[in-house]
Design an enzyme around this catalytic site. Structure first.
Site, PDB file in Angstrom:
ATOM      1  N   ARG A  29       0.826  -1.206   0.000  1.00 36.73           N
ATOM      2  CA  ARG A  29       0.000   0.000   0.000  1.00 36.73           C
ATOM      3  C   ARG A  29       0.861   1.257   0.000  1.00 36.73           C
ATOM      4  NH1 ARG A  29      -3.817  -0.626   5.055  1.00 36.73           N
ATOM      5  NH2 ARG A  29      -1.778  -1.319   5.730  1.00 36.73           N
ATOM      6  N   GLU A  50       4.962 -20.058  24.199  1.00 35.48           N
ATOM      7  CA  GLU A  50       5.744 -18.924  23.687  1.00 35.48           C
ATOM      8  C   GLU A  50       6.050 -17.966  24.826  1.00 35.48           C
ATOM      9  OE1 GLU A  50       4.574 -17.663  19.496  1.00 35.48           O
ATOM     10  OE2 GLU A  50       2.657 -18.151  20.407  1.00 35.48           O
ATOM     11  N   LYS A  84       0.738 -17.545  25.307  1.00 33.34           N
ATOM     12  CA  LYS A  84       1.722 -16.465  25.181  1.00 33.34           C
ATOM     13  C   LYS A  84       2.290 -16.175  26.562  1.00 33.34           C
ATOM     14  CE  LYS A  84       0.589 -15.259  20.868  1.00 33.34           C
ATOM     15  NZ  LYS A  84       1.473 -15.638  19.785  1.00 33.34           N
ATOM     16  N   HIS A 125      -1.994 -24.538  13.464  1.00 32.40           N
ATOM     17  CA  HIS A 125      -0.743 -25.240  13.749  1.00 32.40           C
ATOM     18  C   HIS A 125      -0.937 -26.494  14.613  1.00 32.40           C
ATOM     19  CE1 HIS A 125       0.619 -21.569  12.103  1.00 32.40           C
ATOM     20  NE2 HIS A 125       0.673 -20.873  13.209  1.00 32.40           N
ATOM     21  N   LYS A 166      -2.611 -17.360   6.553  1.00 32.42           N
ATOM     22  CA  LYS A 166      -3.692 -17.327   7.513  1.00 32.42           C
ATOM     23  C   LYS A 166      -3.924 -15.893   8.013  1.00 32.42           C
ATOM     24  CE  LYS A 166      -2.726 -18.336  12.009  1.00 32.42           C
ATOM     25  NZ  LYS A 166      -1.919 -17.462  12.862  1.00 32.42           N
ATOM     26  N   HIS A 200       2.603 -22.438   8.348  1.00 28.02           N
ATOM     27  CA  HIS A 200       4.075 -22.475   8.297  1.00 28.02           C
ATOM     28  C   HIS A 200       4.662 -23.601   9.153  1.00 28.02           C
ATOM     29  CE1 HIS A 200       3.966 -20.065  12.009  1.00 28.02           C
ATOM     30  NE2 HIS A 200       5.231 -20.376  12.179  1.00 28.02           N
ATOM     31  N   ASP A 235      -6.036 -18.553  16.883  1.00 26.80           N
ATOM     32  CA  ASP A 235      -4.730 -18.162  16.345  1.00 26.80           C
ATOM     33  C   ASP A 235      -3.777 -19.356  16.225  1.00 26.80           C
ATOM     34  OD1 ASP A 235      -2.640 -16.295  15.559  1.00 26.80           O
ATOM     35  OD2 ASP A 235      -1.776 -16.581  17.561  1.00 26.80           O
TER      36      ASP A 235
HETATM   37  C1  BG6 Z   1       1.555 -17.542  14.095  1.00 23.09           C
HETATM   38  C2  BG6 Z   1       0.672 -16.931  15.156  1.00 23.09           C
HETATM   39  O1  BG6 Z   1       0.785 -18.216  13.144  1.00 23.09           O
HETATM   40  O2  BG6 Z   1       2.464 -18.456  14.704  1.00 23.09           O
HETATM   41  C3  BG6 Z   1       1.513 -16.245  16.214  1.00 23.09           C
HETATM   42  O3  BG6 Z   1      -0.210 -15.990  14.559  1.00 23.09           O
HETATM   43  C4  BG6 Z   1       2.557 -17.180  16.781  1.00 23.09           C
HETATM   44  O4  BG6 Z   1       0.693 -15.734  17.257  1.00 23.09           O
HETATM   45  C5  BG6 Z   1       3.347 -17.865  15.648  1.00 23.09           C
HETATM   46  O5  BG6 Z   1       3.434 -16.419  17.594  1.00 23.09           O
HETATM   47  C6  BG6 Z   1       4.242 -18.955  16.213  1.00 23.09           C
HETATM   48  O6  BG6 Z   1       5.105 -19.437  15.196  1.00 23.09           O
HETATM   49  P1  BG6 Z   1       6.558 -20.003  15.537  1.00 23.09           P
HETATM   50  O7  BG6 Z   1       7.084 -20.451  14.227  1.00 23.09           O
HETATM   51  O8  BG6 Z   1       7.321 -18.877  16.153  1.00 23.09           O
HETATM   52  O9  BG6 Z   1       6.351 -21.125  16.526  1.00 23.09           O
END
Ligand code: BG6
Length: 473
Positions: free
Chosen positions: A43, A204, A322, A228, A136, A166, A223
């Protein structure tokens, strides 16, 4: 491999932190097609040189081959500022790139998916064999996910749609499948008769600063669990696919996701805990609590049940949060006690069950917990003690960014590590049942201090390797 990559959301956080660094590494290692061109779309107003300057600053020049790879990347990159809600503008600005088969990568908010894909279609950028990659969140619930899928289907068919999770691009995650399917010892016991429970934890230390608005709408369940963690669960629990091609693997994952038992409201308080972090200390640093006004969870623990032959009665405990005590992603498979316990010491009730513990990040380790008398005094050979078979590599492999693998696969057209429409919908269906159950049961969030392992009520959901509270359930 296709050799035109259009990157939408090029000035965004994901592009800066992962996508461009991945492209730089792939160029450095000569893994991209010789003629690759990158079309960055954002943008912010920039001309080509202005964007290149911004990118150089964002990535850091580096040295040696990294510096050369950055120069190469910048030279191959062109920039367009486009309003993505304007399909005609997309067609006008980007139609020139329809001369070669391309991959369009949408790292943009999902409310822009529909207009952008229509614009790309009008520009000829989705004509076969061109492909579309999507980041996502893939919707907010089943209904919105279905809407997104329907819009995409208007523009191109599923065989050319690549939905990113991912976690599937992480080498240690792929190793989970290798371990369970490549070993007779595990194949033989991979079912309810021998397995007592499975723990999956993604803890995390980071908070949600800077993403409060997104997070307040999604929370930890949407999330992290919807994508994941359910992908990890599916890889662990699926039937062995007959082949490793994309659709055979995804068929098996979808079957598991469909077999997840919806959560009835009367089970909400028994099978789940929601938490929300307050201020505390993480890794030696004082941090504030999550300040948003709504009742959104930053921690969730869920006991999932897979209603099929293989997993009948086996709890899968999923925990993510988190601002937890330490960062780690781990899978722990706890086996049932041996059929008959012969030994006096320890007594059957105090024996430690066999456990397979696979740590996926930050370091990669594999441990198998066994019982033996090796470490016991020799005059009491029948005293058993827990022993650990440690399968960590002495030199940790240098892992690529998950996006490097996924970018290559998208350019090649291999969908195995991407999520199919019906998997996404099956996952949302189960997540929706939990949200509904929470709402009907009035299950709110419990506070926990940043730097802890979540609310007190969540202790029974934590893997034994974290809580050390030994035998449960
Ligand atoms: C993302 C989430 O998809 O994955 C985040 O939106 C999260 O909130 C992240 O922190 C974690 O990914 P990784 O690869 O750091 O474990």
């Amino acid at each position: 491999m296709h050799d035109t990559l259009l990157l939408f959301g090029a000035t965004g956080d994901l592009a800066r932190r992962y996508l461009f660094p991945s492209l730089r590494h792939l160029l450095r290692d000569r893994l991209l097609p010789a003629d690759i061109r990158v079309v960055a779309v954002g943008r912010t107003r920039h001309d080509d040189d202005g964007f290149r300057e911004w990118l150089r600053e964002a990535l850091g020049t580096g040295e040696g081959s990294d510096a050369r790879a950055l120069d190469d990347l910048l030279q191959r990159t062109r920039y367009h500022a486009v309003d993505l809600s304007d399909g005609q503008a997309i067609a006008r600005e980007l139609g020139q790139y329809a001369d070669r088969p391309s991959v369009s990568y949408l790292s943009i908010p999902p409310h822009l998916f529909a207009d952008t894909s229509r614009g790309l279609y009008a520009a000829g950028l989705l004509a076969p064999p061109s492909r579309l990659v999507l980041e996502k969140p893939m919707g907010h619930d089943l209904e919105s996910a279905r809407e997104i899928n329907a819009v995409l289907r208007e523009a191109l068919d599923e065989s050319r749609i690549f939905r990113i999770d991912h976690y599937l691009g992480k080498a240690p995650v792929q190793n989970l499948m290798a371990l369970r399917l490549g070993n007779t010892l595990l194949e033989a016991v991979w079912q309810h008769q021998w397995i007592e429970s499975v723990d999956i934890i993604v803890a995390e230390t980071g908070g949600v600063e800077g993403r409060e608005d997104y997070y307040a709408r999604y929370g930890a369940l949407r999330d992290m669990v919807q994508n994941h963690m359910l992908q990890l669960l599916a890889l662990i629990a699926m039937e062995p696919p007959a082949a490793l091609d994309a659709d055979t693997v995804r068929d098996e994952k979808r079957k598991v996701l469909r077999a997840l038992r919806p959560m009835p409201p009367e089970q909400a308080a028994l099978d789940s805990v929601r938490g929300r972090y307050g201020e505390g200390v993480v890794e030696g640093r004082a941090v504030p609590g999550f300040g948003h006004a709504g009742d959104v969870e930053t921690f969730v623990a869920v006991r999932a049940w897979i209603d099929n032959w293989r997993w009948s009665g086996v709890p899968f405990r999923l925990v993510t949060g988190k601002r937890m005590a330490s960062r780690m992603t781990e899978v722990v498979v706890t086996f049932r006690p041996v059929s008959h316990w012969l030994f006096e010491r320890p007594s059957a009730t105090r024996a430690t069950p066999n456990r397979l513990r696979v740590r996926l990040q930050p370091e990669e380790t594999i441990e198998l917990g066994l019982m033996g008398s090796l470490a016991a005094p020799e005059w009491s050979a029948t005293e058993l003690r827990p022993m650990s078979l440690d399968l960590s590599l002495s030199t940790a492999p240098a892992r690529r960014i998950a996006y490097e693998r996924l970018l290559i696969d998208a350019l090649k057209g291999d969908q195995t590590l991407f999520v199919r429409d019906d998997e996404i919908e099956a996952a949302w269906q189960w997540i929706d049942s939990i949200c509904e159950s929470w709402a009907r049961a009035g299950l709110g969030t419990r506070p926990y201090a940043a730097g802890s392992w979540g609310p007190d009520d969540a202790a029974p959901f934590l893997p034994p390797t974290v809580s050390n509270h030994g035998e449960r359930d």
